[in-house]
Design a protein around this motif. Structure first.
Motif, PDB file in Angstrom:
ATOM      1  N   UNK A 212       4.791  -3.046   4.757  1.00 25.23           N
ATOM      2  CA  UNK A 212       4.725  -1.730   4.112  1.00 25.23           C
ATOM      3  C   UNK A 212       6.115  -1.132   3.939  1.00 25.23           C
ATOM      4  N   UNK A 213       6.994  -1.366   4.900  1.00 29.93           N
ATOM      5  CA  UNK A 213       8.370  -0.866   4.792  1.00 29.93           C
ATOM      6  C   UNK A 213       9.100  -1.543   3.637  1.00 29.93           C
ATOM      7  N   UNK A 214       8.892  -2.844   3.486  1.00 33.37           N
ATOM      8  CA  UNK A 214       9.506  -3.583   2.376  1.00 33.37           C
ATOM      9  C   UNK A 214       9.034  -2.997   1.040  1.00 33.37           C
ATOM     10  N   UNK A 215       7.741  -2.708   0.937  1.00 32.86           N
ATOM     11  CA  UNK A 215       7.206  -2.141  -0.305  1.00 32.86           C
ATOM     12  C   UNK A 215       7.766  -0.752  -0.570  1.00 32.86           C
ATOM     13  N   UNK A 216       7.866   0.059   0.469  1.00 34.21           N
ATOM     14  CA  UNK A 216       8.439   1.390   0.312  1.00 34.21           C
ATOM     15  C   UNK A 216       9.854   1.334  -0.246  1.00 34.21           C
ATOM     16  N   UNK A 217      10.605   0.321   0.191  1.00 33.36           N
ATOM     17  CA  UNK A 217      11.988   0.187  -0.273  1.00 33.36           C
ATOM     18  C   UNK A 217      12.048  -0.088  -1.769  1.00 33.36           C
ATOM     19  N   UNK A 218      11.076  -0.824  -2.298  1.00 29.05           N
ATOM     20  CA  UNK A 218      11.090  -1.079  -3.751  1.00 29.05           C
ATOM     21  C   UNK A 218      10.731   0.193  -4.499  1.00 29.05           C
ATOM     22  N   UNK A 219       9.763   0.933  -3.973  1.00 27.17           N
ATOM     23  CA  UNK A 219       9.285   2.134  -4.654  1.00 27.17           C
ATOM     24  C   UNK A 219      10.342   3.222  -4.704  1.00 27.17           C
TER      25      UNK A 219
ATOM     26  N   UNK B  98      -3.631  -3.253 -18.210  1.00 23.86           N
ATOM     27  CA  UNK B  98      -2.180  -3.016 -18.170  1.00 23.86           C
ATOM     28  C   UNK B  98      -1.917  -2.076 -17.000  1.00 23.86           C
ATOM     29  N   UNK B  99      -0.777  -2.235 -16.334  1.00 25.23           N
ATOM     30  CA  UNK B  99      -0.463  -1.404 -15.172  1.00 25.23           C
ATOM     31  C   UNK B  99       0.734  -0.506 -15.452  1.00 25.23           C
ATOM     32  N   UNK B 100       0.605   0.771 -15.108  1.00 22.86           N
ATOM     33  CA  UNK B 100       1.731   1.705 -15.192  1.00 22.86           C
ATOM     34  C   UNK B 100       1.846   2.428 -13.847  1.00 22.86           C
ATOM     35  N   UNK B 101       3.056   2.826 -13.499  1.00 20.65           N
ATOM     36  CA  UNK B 101       3.303   3.551 -12.249  1.00 20.65           C
ATOM     37  C   UNK B 101       3.886   4.926 -12.539  1.00 20.65           C
ATOM     38  N   UNK B 102       3.515   5.885 -11.696  1.00 19.67           N
ATOM     39  CA  UNK B 102       4.063   7.227 -11.804  1.00 19.67           C
ATOM     40  C   UNK B 102       4.514   7.687 -10.418  1.00 19.67           C
ATOM     41  N   UNK B 103       5.729   8.228 -10.346  1.00 15.85           N
ATOM     42  CA  UNK B 103       6.231   8.772  -9.081  1.00 15.85           C
ATOM     43  C   UNK B 103       5.466  10.023  -8.709  1.00 15.85           C
ATOM     44  N   UNK B 104       5.083  10.780  -9.735  1.00 17.39           N
ATOM     45  CA  UNK B 104       4.327  12.005  -9.516  1.00 17.39           C
ATOM     46  C   UNK B 104       3.362  12.192 -10.676  1.00 17.39           C
TER      47      UNK B 104
ATOM     48  N   UNK C  36      11.070  20.615   7.231  1.00 18.11           N
ATOM     49  CA  UNK C  36      11.040  20.661   5.764  1.00 18.11           C
ATOM     50  C   UNK C  36      12.405  20.221   5.250  1.00 18.11           C
ATOM     51  N   UNK C  37      12.410  19.366   4.228  1.00 17.81           N
ATOM     52  CA  UNK C  37      13.665  18.881   3.662  1.00 17.81           C
ATOM     53  C   UNK C  37      13.683  19.120   2.155  1.00 17.81           C
ATOM     54  N   UNK C  38      14.822  19.602   1.669  1.00 22.36           N
ATOM     55  CA  UNK C  38      15.031  19.784   0.232  1.00 22.36           C
ATOM     56  C   UNK C  38      16.049  18.764  -0.272  1.00 22.36           C
ATOM     57  N   UNK C  39      15.845  18.288  -1.492  1.00 25.06           N
ATOM     58  CA  UNK C  39      16.841  17.445  -2.154  1.00 25.06           C
ATOM     59  C   UNK C  39      16.771  17.723  -3.649  1.00 25.06           C
ATOM     60  N   UNK C  40      17.900  17.621  -4.297  1.00 21.64           N
ATOM     61  CA  UNK C  40      17.977  17.890  -5.736  1.00 21.64           C
ATOM     62  C   UNK C  40      17.254  16.796  -6.514  1.00 21.64           C
ATOM     63  N   UNK C  41      16.322  17.202  -7.357  1.00 19.69           N
ATOM     64  CA  UNK C  41      15.604  16.244  -8.201  1.00 19.69           C
ATOM     65  C   UNK C  41      16.291  16.126  -9.557  1.00 19.69           C
TER      66      UNK C  41
ATOM     67  N   UNK D 204      14.034  10.563  -3.285  1.00 20.90           N
ATOM     68  CA  UNK D 204      12.922   9.659  -2.987  1.00 20.90           C
ATOM     69  C   UNK D 204      12.879   9.243  -1.525  1.00 20.90           C
ATOM     70  N   UNK D 205      13.943   9.494  -0.755  1.00 23.34           N
ATOM     71  CA  UNK D 205      13.951   9.086   0.657  1.00 23.34           C
ATOM     72  C   UNK D 205      14.172  10.256   1.610  1.00 23.34           C
ATOM     73  N   UNK D 206      14.327  11.465   1.085  1.00 20.39           N
ATOM     74  CA  UNK D 206      14.641  12.602   1.959  1.00 20.39           C
ATOM     75  C   UNK D 206      13.508  12.884   2.945  1.00 20.39           C
ATOM     76  N   UNK D 207      12.266  12.621   2.536  1.00 18.84           N
ATOM     77  CA  UNK D 207      11.138  12.824   3.438  1.00 18.84           C
ATOM     78  C   UNK D 207      11.155  11.850   4.604  1.00 18.84           C
TER      79      UNK D 207
END
Length: 474
Positions: A307-314, A56-62, A400-405, A378-381
């Protein structure tokens, strides 16, 4: 096995990891969600399926204490971590000691100070995990070992996905993949799934009309063409090359080899006349990695566009879509990915415009901005990296970039350049140490890294990050 291994230094560990997986009744595959993480999951899941292993596959952002506890609750005896896990080895080891699960890790990030038996990481064998092997590369080495141990498909065809992961992880230094990555490329070429060519080093050669290809090619800024629609059209119109067909602009892939050579030569001459330095002009040509089994003129044909296409889904919480594309869905999943990519580009454009209008704060050794709720965390970096070199944003110091999580946490992203890294910059250290001083945690690579800190501790983070960068660049 070792003689035939793509990366001989990792052969013994890879074989041990493969044997452990084959001894399992079933496996939980946990992976990161960026392009490298998605391709890692694509490589690993294909290899597990070919070895007839239920999973089974699971994904984690962090990956943190909370998400690892959640993984443990799935009740699997064996968990395969791809493109993360090394940096959280101390937490994972606690779960292993408690008997929650046996971890198998295929990663390339800096390991935490702990040990586990099944840990496949290039850094443990002196191979640079930031520039010589990605998470997908580690997954590929494991996939080859799984094939050798189980007499399944040899899995060399998975080298194409591994290369997409490496390119997506910004490991193409000086325009090409090196070290263990190059060995994986060679596997893909031998398997007939990859083609390695020298070509114009700009993004969009498969899909963008020629004027847009040149207008948006910003890695090497050419006055009169870069970010200049009229200039790009005028440049192409003056060439003795048929850049149009039936009234429509051709794409780079529609040109003949001779026509491409003519355009590239004229572009170099134009850059010289406009005073672009020779070392930058050299960057106009680089190595392109073509996925031979994908259709010409699609995003999937070129490793960079894939790779750019995949990044857009993530970035928009649709890792399931990205994985489906990695596994061969060229119907509904691909169309959804393209839709997400269009939305992603729109958001990037608006984000860069926001940074240019607001400007950045300058410290002694770095520059920074706080986007708050204005830019998605998710895109500020990505926006931070793309902003370097824009008006008022220097390429000579990290950003360095900050964004509200959420209400309690702030996402921090750091981006540097290859030249800064060569001078001593290591953002993985900056992010980890400065975030811990602010009560958070972080890590990543030397040229790009991230962290999460408590909301309201941004000034503390900047104070320590500025000091650490200064020490590194002295």
């Amino acid at each position: 096995m070792a003689a035939d291994a793509p990366v001989p230094e990792l052969a013994t560990t890879a074989a041990a990891c493969a044997e452990r997986l084959l001894d399992a009744d079933r496996v939980l595959l946990a992976s990161h969600i960026d392009a490298d993480g998605l391709t890692s999951a694509g490589v690993a899941s294909t290899a597990l399926e070919r070895a007839s292993l239920p999973f089974e596959t699971v994904f984690e952002k962090q990956l943190d204490a909370e998400s690892i506890a959640g993984i443990a609750e799935h009740g699997y005896d064996t968990v395969l971590f791809t493109d993360f896990g090394s940096g959280q080895l101390d937490i994972i080891a606690e779960h292993e000691a408690a008997g929650d699960f046996t971890p198998v890790i295929a990663d390339h990030h800096q390991p935490a100070d702990a040990e586990t038996e099944y840990h496949l990481n290039p850094l443990l064998e002196g191979i640079d995990g930031a520039s010589e092997m990605s998470g997908a590369g580690a997954a590929y080495v494991l996939a080859r070992a799984l094939a050798a141990e189980s007499d399944a498909h040899d899995n060399r065809d998975l080298a194409a996905l591994a290369v997409v992961g490496a390119v997506g992880d910004m490991q193409a230094k000086s325009g090409a993949l090196h070290g263990a990555n190059a060995a994986i490329v060679a596997d893909g070429v031998e398997a007939g799934v990859l083609e390695e060519t020298k070509d114009l080093a700009v993004y969009g050669k498969q899909t963008r009309p020629l004027p847009k290809l040149l207008e948006y090619a910003s890695d090497v800024r050419i006055p009169g063409i870069t970010n200049d629609e009229r200039g790009a059209v005028s440049f192409l119109s003056d060439l003795d090359v048929a850049c149009r067909e039936d009234g429509n602009w051709k794409r780079w892939v529609d040109l003949t080899d001779d026509e491409r050579q003519s355009v590239a030569s004229a572009l170099v001459q134009h850059a010289v006349k406009r005073g672009v330095p020779a070392f930058k002009i050299d960057r106009l040509v680089g190595t392109t990695y073509i996925l031979r089994e994908e259709a010409v003129g699609t995003e999937l044909r070129d490793a960079s566009e894939f790779s750019t296409l995949l990044n857009a889904t993530a970035r928009y919480e649709r890792a399931d879509v990205g994985l489906a594309v990695c596994l061969g869905d060229r119907g509904e999943a691909l169309e959804r990915a393209r839709e997400l990519l269009r939305n992603h580009r729109r958001n990037l454009s608006e984000g860069i415009e926001w940074v240019e209008q607001r400007g950045v704060e300058q410290e002694d050794n770095l520059q920074w901005f706080d986007a708050g709720d204005e830019i998605r965390e998710t895109i500020v970096g990505i926006i931070a990296g793309m902003s370097m070199g824009a008006d008022g944003v220097s390429r000579n110091r990290p950003i360095i970039a900050f964004a509200r999580k959420n209400d309690e946490e702030t996402k921090v992203s750091g981006r540097g350049t290859g030249s800064l890294v060569s001078e001593g910059l290591d953002l993985s250290v900056v992010m980890k140490e400065a975030s811990q001083k602010a009560g958070g945690d972080g890590g990543g690579h030397d040229v790009a890294a991230g962290a999460t800190i408590p909301a309201g501790t941004e000034e503390t983070f900047i104070e320590h990050a500025d000091r650490i960068v200064g020490e590194q660049l002295e």
